[in-house]
Design an enzyme around this catalytic site. Sequence first.
Site, short mmCIF file in Angstrom:
data_model
loop_
_atom_site.label_atom_id
_atom_site.label_comp_id
_atom_site.label_asym_id
_atom_site.label_seq_id
_atom_site.Cartn_x
_atom_site.Cartn_y
_atom_site.Cartn_z
N THR A 382 68.45 42.44 9.15
CA THR A 382 68.69 43.18 8.03
C THR A 382 70.13 44.17 7.70
O THR A 382 70.72 44.13 8.69
CB THR A 382 67.35 44.42 8.09
OG1 THR A 382 66.27 43.88 8.34
CG2 THR A 382 67.17 45.47 7.36
N SER A 453 56.80 47.06 6.86
CA SER A 453 58.13 47.29 7.09
C SER A 453 58.52 48.60 8.16
O SER A 453 57.88 49.50 8.00
CB SER A 453 59.13 47.27 5.73
OG SER A 453 60.36 47.49 6.11
N1 GLY Z 1 61.95 42.96 8.66
C1 GLY Z 1 62.28 44.29 9.02
C2 GLY Z 1 61.77 45.13 8.28
O1 GLY Z 1 61.23 45.01 7.26
O2 GLY Z 1 61.37 46.56 8.99
#
Ligand code: GLY
Length: 570
Positions: A382, A453
């Site tokens: 991310t 998330s």
């Molecule tokens: N894919 C990591 C999150 O959305 O927390």
Amino acid sequence: MVKVLLLIFFVSVGCTHRVNIVTPDPTYSKSRFEAIAQNNMVASQGEATTKATLEVLKSGGNIIDAFVVASFMISVERPQSTGIGGGGFLLYYNRSENKVYAFDFREMAPVLSKSGMFLSKNGSPQPLLSQEGPLAVATPGLVAGLFEIHQKFGKLPWGELIAPAIKLAREGFANYPHLSLAITDRKHLLAADPDAKKIFLDGAGQPRALGDLIIQEELARTLEEISIKGKDGFYKGKVAKSIVSTIQAKRGILTEKDLRDYKMKERLPVSATYKGLKIFSMPPPSSGGVHVIQILKMLEKHNLKKMGPQSVEAVHLTAQSMQRAFLDRSIYLGDPDFTDVPVSKLLDQKYLNELSDKIKTVKAIKAEELKLIPIPKESSETTHFSIADSDGNLVASTQTINGWFGSGVMAKGTGIILNNEMDDFAQQVGALNLFSAVGGEKNLIQPKKRPLSSMSPTIILKNNSPYMALGSPSGTRIITCVAQTILNAVEFEMPLLESVAATRIHQQWQPDKLKIEAPYLSPKVESELKLKGHDIVHEKLGCSIQAIQKMNPGWKGVSDPRGEGLALGN
Ligand code: GLY
């Protein structure tokens, strides 16, 4: 093997407490990570991204134009972390309206997906299926989000804002340590995909060396298509066809209709008053905002300042509050379009007071004592960037393809790396994801649902004026890294750079560990924490906070010195 040198460095906070903080890799100058400026400020994980974003602000673009530039640029510059094959969230403070907007362009489960699709015949989870390959891919949301937000608030022409990313993709940039690490880690996936292989591996099939040019010509052409046709350049026509045919050739389930039907959503941010400041963060389907606020509010009435940063008592209480928040995460959080998420109850002052009383224990509470349901898992990739402009507007945006290089599937001829966001769903109640987060019933897979998330783009106002914008990558650790940065800056009154650079801890209920990142706490503090019952492990947490704070006048920007980002203003 990339080595990042971490030196223990102490700073004094107030007159009594000394705090250890991380110092950057010595190949980087300290000025890269901290900037002070009068007008605009950008902090991102990419040097080229920060520079191009600041440029658009200087040449008449507004903050949403800058957000669009930053999003496309970072997609090119950090292909291991994010990209147009993924999704994300935006928190946007519009100064003239004195309003914080929250936009959700998170990926959605394909219509043909179903609960249990990643379980074997005997019912056991198969994590590899949700992490690698075609079934791991959820319908991407990034391009729809950027396009629609730009239509609503942007000023400069859309195409102009994509041009810097097209140039970067075409001309390339030098391979850097984090990208090199990710290529090595995911070499097996990249080597199996001819398109990805030519970009990230050399002629001998080895990861490209540090400093080698990373050129993404096919991605440049795809970005040109999006530049001309807007979001239709991604969700319809030849790019959409390539995404779907690549996935279906590998026996995946994403269809052209999934792409055509993707919807960006505007949501109401979660908010709370903390120490007289108004905190706004991302609501479900992110768990981030709810739990950043829960952690801070549980700690608010304990006098952490008096205990001192990095003291046994302060770390103990902080870890206990993280543990409580993650228990709630596994039970109550999911996509609010599919399941009732009791946000106002979770943020209710009386409830938080009760939790606050419960964390004040002499001994660490064991995970089983809190176990209300079997628990499930979560990844560390991310990216995040924060932007402030001379009118007092703020942007905090966290974007992702989930794990390093997402699913590892590149849509043929497009340069698009597709996400593996399906792994953020619970495969079954109690199953663990890439980040070892426990999956609850509310986060089971359903067609068109958004996976839970941890991304926590956060904006803070002080006396109704902009005060801070921040966020981070790194899966479940995002929540605790963002909360600790706010705690350091607000409760302990540490300068922003030290607030970001200070040693971090992480406790997420399951696994029942107190993770401590280098530079570790003092041996005395750690042994007293052990005596209290904390099971300490030393572990890299992977966060990279990108934060901006209001100064009088102007802004301070900080890019986490653990990384290779850049804070820059004018
Ligand atoms: N894919 C990591 C999150 O959305 O927390």
